[in-house]
Scaffold this motif. Sequence first.
Motif, PDB file in Angstrom:
ATOM      1  N   TYR A 295       0.843  -1.199   0.000  1.00  0.00           N
ATOM      2  CA  TYR A 295       0.000   0.000   0.000  1.00  0.00           C
ATOM      3  C   TYR A 295       0.872   1.240   0.000  1.00  0.00           C
ATOM      4  CZ  TYR A 295      -3.853  -3.030   1.625  1.00  0.00           C
ATOM      5  OH  TYR A 295      -4.812  -4.013   1.749  1.00  0.00           O
ATOM      6  N   LYS A 296       0.376   2.295  -0.606  1.00  0.00           N
ATOM      7  CA  LYS A 296       1.046   3.579  -0.445  1.00  0.00           C
ATOM      8  C   LYS A 296       0.682   4.148   0.925  1.00  0.00           C
ATOM      9  CE  LYS A 296      -2.638   6.341  -2.618  1.00  0.00           C
ATOM     10  NZ  LYS A 296      -2.956   7.299  -3.697  1.00  0.00           N
ATOM     11  N   VAL A 297       1.581   4.898   1.519  1.00  0.00           N
ATOM     12  CA  VAL A 297       1.282   5.585   2.774  1.00  0.00           C
ATOM     13  C   VAL A 297       0.156   6.573   2.502  1.00  0.00           C
ATOM     14  CG1 VAL A 297       2.161   7.199   4.494  1.00  0.00           C
ATOM     15  CG2 VAL A 297       3.594   5.310   3.721  1.00  0.00           C
ATOM     16  N   GLY A 298      -0.908   6.488   3.308  1.00  0.00           N
ATOM     17  CA  GLY A 298      -2.094   7.289   3.046  1.00  0.00           C
ATOM     18  C   GLY A 298      -3.138   6.521   2.264  1.00  0.00           C
ATOM     19  N   PHE A 299      -3.108   5.181   2.315  1.00  0.00           N
ATOM     20  CA  PHE A 299      -4.127   4.391   1.608  1.00  0.00           C
ATOM     21  C   PHE A 299      -5.474   4.567   2.286  1.00  0.00           C
ATOM     22  CE2 PHE A 299      -2.445   1.536   4.819  1.00  0.00           C
ATOM     23  CZ  PHE A 299      -3.517   0.755   5.227  1.00  0.00           C
ATOM     24  N   THR A 300      -6.545   4.396   1.525  1.00  0.00           N
ATOM     25  CA  THR A 300      -7.880   4.733   2.009  1.00  0.00           C
ATOM     26  C   THR A 300      -8.577   3.585   2.712  1.00  0.00           C
ATOM     27  OG1 THR A 300      -8.861   4.148  -0.135  1.00  0.00           O
ATOM     28  CG2 THR A 300      -8.206   6.453   0.193  1.00  0.00           C
ATOM     29  N   SER A 301      -8.348   2.352   2.248  1.00  0.00           N
ATOM     30  CA  SER A 301      -9.060   1.199   2.805  1.00  0.00           C
ATOM     31  C   SER A 301      -8.286  -0.064   2.474  1.00  0.00           C
ATOM     32  CB  SER A 301     -10.476   1.112   2.229  1.00  0.00           C
ATOM     33  OG  SER A 301     -10.432   0.823   0.843  1.00  0.00           O
ATOM     34  N   VAL A 302      -8.753  -1.197   2.987  1.00  0.00           N
ATOM     35  CA  VAL A 302      -8.054  -2.462   2.765  1.00  0.00           C
ATOM     36  C   VAL A 302      -8.002  -2.823   1.288  1.00  0.00           C
ATOM     37  CG1 VAL A 302     -10.122  -3.892   3.062  1.00  0.00           C
ATOM     38  CG2 VAL A 302      -7.872  -4.842   3.606  1.00  0.00           C
ATOM     39  N   SER A 303      -8.959  -2.364   0.491  1.00  0.00           N
ATOM     40  CA  SER A 303      -8.980  -2.686  -0.945  1.00  0.00           C
ATOM     41  C   SER A 303      -8.132  -1.734  -1.775  1.00  0.00           C
ATOM     42  CB  SER A 303     -10.426  -2.657  -1.469  1.00  0.00           C
ATOM     43  OG  SER A 303     -11.005  -1.383  -1.284  1.00  0.00           O
ATOM     44  N   ASP A 304      -7.511  -0.749  -1.153  1.00  0.00           N
ATOM     45  CA  ASP A 304      -6.744   0.263  -1.874  1.00  0.00           C
ATOM     46  C   ASP A 304      -5.271  -0.131  -1.983  1.00  0.00           C
ATOM     47  OD1 ASP A 304      -6.235   2.677  -3.167  1.00  0.00           O
ATOM     48  OD2 ASP A 304      -5.890   3.766  -1.293  1.00  0.00           O
ATOM     49  N   TYR A 305      -5.008  -1.400  -2.322  1.00  0.00           N
ATOM     50  CA  TYR A 305      -3.631  -1.869  -2.426  1.00  0.00           C
ATOM     51  C   TYR A 305      -3.075  -1.609  -3.834  1.00  0.00           C
ATOM     52  CZ  TYR A 305      -6.334  -5.820  -4.255  1.00  0.00           C
ATOM     53  OH  TYR A 305      -7.227  -6.590  -4.948  1.00  0.00           O
ATOM     54  N   ILE A 306      -1.761  -1.560  -3.907  1.00  0.00           N
ATOM     55  CA  ILE A 306      -1.083  -1.456  -5.205  1.00  0.00           C
ATOM     56  C   ILE A 306      -0.972  -2.845  -5.821  1.00  0.00           C
ATOM     57  CG2 ILE A 306       1.047  -0.772  -6.380  1.00  0.00           C
ATOM     58  CD1 ILE A 306       1.564   1.034  -3.885  1.00  0.00           C
ATOM     59  N   THR A 307      -0.531  -3.782  -5.011  1.00  0.00           N
ATOM     60  CA  THR A 307      -0.457  -5.181  -5.429  1.00  0.00           C
ATOM     61  C   THR A 307      -0.515  -6.042  -4.169  1.00  0.00           C
ATOM     62  OG1 THR A 307       0.807  -6.804  -6.717  1.00  0.00           O
ATOM     63  CG2 THR A 307       2.080  -5.312  -5.319  1.00  0.00           C
ATOM     64  N   TYR A 308      -0.641  -7.336  -4.359  1.00  0.00           N
ATOM     65  CA  TYR A 308      -0.670  -8.242  -3.212  1.00  0.00           C
ATOM     66  C   TYR A 308      -0.046  -9.570  -3.620  1.00  0.00           C
ATOM     67  CZ  TYR A 308      -4.654 -10.493  -5.503  1.00  0.00           C
ATOM     68  OH  TYR A 308      -5.454 -11.136  -6.408  1.00  0.00           O
ATOM     69  N   THR A 309       0.322 -10.339  -2.612  1.00  0.00           N
ATOM     70  CA  THR A 309       0.875 -11.659  -2.860  1.00  0.00           C
ATOM     71  C   THR A 309       0.275 -12.635  -1.861  1.00  0.00           C
ATOM     72  OG1 THR A 309       2.939 -12.931  -2.992  1.00  0.00           O
ATOM     73  CG2 THR A 309       2.853 -11.196  -1.350  1.00  0.00           C
ATOM     74  N   TRP A 310      -0.098 -13.819  -2.354  1.00  0.00           N
ATOM     75  CA  TRP A 310      -0.655 -14.842  -1.474  1.00  0.00           C
ATOM     76  C   TRP A 310       0.450 -15.374  -0.570  1.00  0.00           C
ATOM     77  CZ3 TRP A 310      -5.666 -14.719  -1.435  1.00  0.00           C
ATOM     78  CH2 TRP A 310      -6.372 -14.409  -2.600  1.00  0.00           C
ATOM     79  N   VAL A 311       0.170 -15.475   0.690  1.00  0.00           N
ATOM     80  CA  VAL A 311       1.193 -15.850   1.660  1.00  0.00           C
ATOM     81  C   VAL A 311       1.713 -17.254   1.397  1.00  0.00           C
ATOM     82  CG1 VAL A 311       1.609 -16.372   4.085  1.00  0.00           C
ATOM     83  CG2 VAL A 311       0.404 -14.284   3.458  1.00  0.00           C
ATOM     84  N   LYS A 312       0.835 -18.231   1.249  1.00  0.00           N
ATOM     85  CA  LYS A 312       1.268 -19.616   1.100  1.00  0.00           C
ATOM     86  C   LYS A 312       1.839 -19.893  -0.288  1.00  0.00           C
ATOM     87  CE  LYS A 312      -0.003 -20.810   5.246  1.00  0.00           C
ATOM     88  NZ  LYS A 312       0.987 -21.170   6.277  1.00  0.00           N
ATOM     89  N   ASP A 313       1.222 -19.335  -1.322  1.00  0.00           N
ATOM     90  CA  ASP A 313       1.674 -19.615  -2.686  1.00  0.00           C
ATOM     91  C   ASP A 313       3.074 -19.095  -2.953  1.00  0.00           C
ATOM     92  OD1 ASP A 313      -0.701 -20.816  -3.129  1.00  0.00           O
ATOM     93  OD2 ASP A 313      -1.562 -19.230  -4.362  1.00  0.00           O
ATOM     94  N   ASP A 314       3.399 -17.933  -2.384  1.00  0.00           N
ATOM     95  CA  ASP A 314       4.671 -17.284  -2.693  1.00  0.00           C
ATOM     96  C   ASP A 314       5.682 -17.394  -1.556  1.00  0.00           C
ATOM     97  OD1 ASP A 314       4.007 -16.107  -5.334  1.00  0.00           O
ATOM     98  OD2 ASP A 314       2.446 -15.118  -4.159  1.00  0.00           O
TER      99      ASP A 314
ATOM    100  N   ILE B  51      10.659 -16.709  11.527  1.00  0.00           N
ATOM    101  CA  ILE B  51      10.587 -15.763  10.409  1.00  0.00           C
ATOM    102  C   ILE B  51      10.232 -16.505   9.125  1.00  0.00           C
ATOM    103  CG2 ILE B  51      11.853 -14.083   9.026  1.00  0.00           C
ATOM    104  CD1 ILE B  51      13.576 -13.492  11.444  1.00  0.00           C
ATOM    105  N   ILE B  52       9.310 -15.941   8.363  1.00  0.00           N
ATOM    106  CA  ILE B  52       8.885 -16.517   7.093  1.00  0.00           C
ATOM    107  C   ILE B  52       9.158 -15.499   5.985  1.00  0.00           C
ATOM    108  CG2 ILE B  52       6.944 -17.502   5.799  1.00  0.00           C
ATOM    109  CD1 ILE B  52       5.644 -18.091   8.539  1.00  0.00           C
ATOM    110  N   GLN B  53       9.688 -15.978   4.859  1.00  0.00           N
ATOM    111  CA  GLN B  53       9.981 -15.109   3.713  1.00  0.00           C
ATOM    112  C   GLN B  53       8.942 -15.334   2.619  1.00  0.00           C
ATOM    113  OE1 GLN B  53      14.004 -16.295   2.686  1.00  0.00           O
ATOM    114  NE2 GLN B  53      14.866 -14.570   3.809  1.00  0.00           N
ATOM    115  N   VAL B  54       8.483 -14.241   2.043  1.00  0.00           N
ATOM    116  CA  VAL B  54       7.509 -14.295   0.962  1.00  0.00           C
ATOM    117  C   VAL B  54       8.042 -13.475  -0.208  1.00  0.00           C
ATOM    118  CG1 VAL B  54       5.145 -13.774   0.267  1.00  0.00           C
ATOM    119  CG2 VAL B  54       5.592 -14.563   2.581  1.00  0.00           C
ATOM    120  N   TYR B  55       7.923 -14.040  -1.397  1.00  0.00           N
ATOM    121  CA  TYR B  55       8.487 -13.456  -2.619  1.00  0.00           C
ATOM    122  C   TYR B  55       7.474 -12.532  -3.298  1.00  0.00           C
ATOM    123  CZ  TYR B  55       9.290 -13.835  -7.710  1.00  0.00           C
ATOM    124  OH  TYR B  55       9.419 -13.595  -9.051  1.00  0.00           O
ATOM    125  N   VAL B  56       7.973 -11.397  -3.797  1.00  0.00           N
ATOM    126  CA  VAL B  56       7.158 -10.469  -4.594  1.00  0.00           C
ATOM    127  C   VAL B  56       7.896 -10.220  -5.905  1.00  0.00           C
ATOM    128  CG1 VAL B  56       6.069  -8.207  -4.715  1.00  0.00           C
ATOM    129  CG2 VAL B  56       6.257  -9.369  -2.510  1.00  0.00           C
TER     130      VAL B  56
END
Length: 546
Positions: free
Chosen positions: A451-470, A478-483
Motif C-alpha cells: 500500500y502507499k502511505v495514506g491508503f484509504t481502505s483495505v482494498s486500496d492496495y497497489i499489489t498483493y501476494t498470497w502468503v502460502k503460494d509465494d 521468520i517466514i519469507q515471501v516473494y514479490v
Amino acid sequence: MDEISRLLGTIGRDRSDSLCSGDTQSTGSKLALRHRLNQLMTCVDDLDPKNELHDKVVKTLDNAFLICGKRANKPKKDSFRLHMVTWNVATVDPPDDVSLLLHLNSPKSPDLYVIGLQEVYSGPLRFLSDTVFDDPWSHMFMSTLAPRKYVKVSSIRMQGLLLLFFSKMEHVPFIRDIQAQYTRTGIFGYWGNKGGVSIRLSFYGHLLCFLNCHLAAHMKYATERVDEFEYIMDTQIFDGKKAPRIADHRLVFWFGDLNFRIQDHGMHFVRSCINNQTYNLLWSKDQLTMMKKKEQRLQEFEEGPLDFQPTYKFDLNSDTYDSRLYRTWFGFNGKKRKPAWTDRILWRLRPKAPPPDEQDGLDAKKVRQLEEDEEYPLKIRQDLYTSNMEYCVSDHKPVMGVFTLELRKMNRTPLVRLQAEGDWSADIDAMVLYSPLQPFPSSTWDWIGLYKVGFTSVSDYITYTWVKDDEVAFNEEIIQVYVGKEEIPVRGGECVLCYYSNTLQCIIGISEPFKVHESKVAIEEGLLPERINGLDKTIASDDLFK
C-alpha cells in the motif's frame, strides 16, 4: 488489608493502649498507612516466632504483598478520542469541504471517526454505480482522511443509510472481529428507506457496536419509533458466542435520524426558546426524553444535554427554519414543520456487576464477563455534543459527538510483524519477512498487500501476494515471501506492507513505512513519472516517440 488492621489492633493492645488512638485507626491516606506500617514493624520485633499470632501475621503480609504486586503489575490505562457524526443529507451530494464537520483543525486529532448518514441518494442508476464504486460521500470522507493517515476499516450501506468507520493506521492491527449488519423497517420491513445498519468490532479486545438508525417520521409515531428500535436491537445477530446481540457488547452507540419531535409546545414558543437559547425549556417535551421515562430499554442509554439548536427542519441552503407552505391532497396549505432534535447520539455501557448477594444465579459466561470487566475496565466521557449550523445543503444540520474512551488494552502486540527486506524497486524481485507473534487461524487465502502511505481502505492496495503460494523459506520465527518485480510500481514512493487474515477478515499486521525506489531501468528507457506522488502510472517521454 482488613486482616492486617485486625491483627495490628490485637498486637497493639498487647503492647500499649496508645496504639489504639484515633489516628492509627484511619486508613484513608498514605500518611496514615505509613504510620500503621511503622507500628507494625515495632510490633513484629516483639513477636515470638513460635506464637500462633506470628504465623497469622506472616500469612496476612504475604496476601498484602500479593495484592499490591498485582496492582503494580497491571498495565496502564490508555485514552482514545472518538469523533462521531450523524447527518441526514436529504439525497444531496457532499459539500466541497468537510473540515468543520470533522474538526480537522482541532489540536487534538481523533483516533477514530464514526460517520453515520441517512438519506444518501439511492436512485436506481446511482445505487448500481455505488455498488461498484464508492459513493460520493464515502469518497469525500476517504479522500479527506487518508492523507491524514486514517484508514476506512469498515462500512455498510442499506439504500440511504450509510455507516463508515475510520481509524488511525497505528490502531488498525488491533481492530478485529469486524462484522456488519442491517435491518429494514420501511414498508412492513421490506423496504430499506428506514431501519438500522451496524458495525461491531473488537478494539484492543473491547467489543464495541455502532448502530446508525433512520426511524419512522412524523409527530404521532413516537411509540412506533421505539418499537422499530427494539426490533432492530433484537433481530441483529452477529457470529460468535461472546457478543451475539447488540446489547451484549461492552459499549454501544445508538445514533442517527431518530425522528423524535418536540410535542405539546406550539410553534411560537419553540422558536422563541431557540432564539433566546433557552433550550432547557423544551427538553421535557422532547419525545425521546419522555419515552425514556417509561421504556426500560431506553433508560440504559445515556445522552449529553441538548445545548444546541434543534437540527430539523431548515429551508435548503439557509439557516432559516421551515418557512415553506405545504400543499395537501385537497389543495389546502399544510403546517410548517416544527423544529426538533431529530438527530441524536446516545451510548450504553454494559451494566456493571450486580451486588454480591445477587451473583449466585449467574451462569459461567456472565461470571467470565464480570471478571473481564473488572480486569480490563472501560470508561467513556463525552467531551462535546453539538450541531454545526454552517452546513446548509440539507434540511437537517449535522450533529457531532466527541468522546474519550479510557480502557486497559487486552491486546498490546499485533498478531503478525512485517518488514520489507532490502531495497525495493521494479528492477529486482523483492522479499517480505513476517513472523507470527501470537497464534491465529492462518489460511491459504491470507495475503500481504503493498500500500502507499495514506491508503484509504483495505482494498486500496497497489499489489498483493498470497502468503502460502509465494512462500519461499521459513523457520519457526521468520517466514519469507516473494514479490515479483513486475508487481512493484515503477515510480516508487513511500509504502507499507499489510498482512490480511482471510479468516479474521481484517488487517492483523502493518510494517513500518519504507521507500520503494524509482526504477532505474524505466528511467534509462525514457519512462518518467507523471506525478511525484503517483505509484501506479507511467507515461513515455517525448524522446520515446521521436
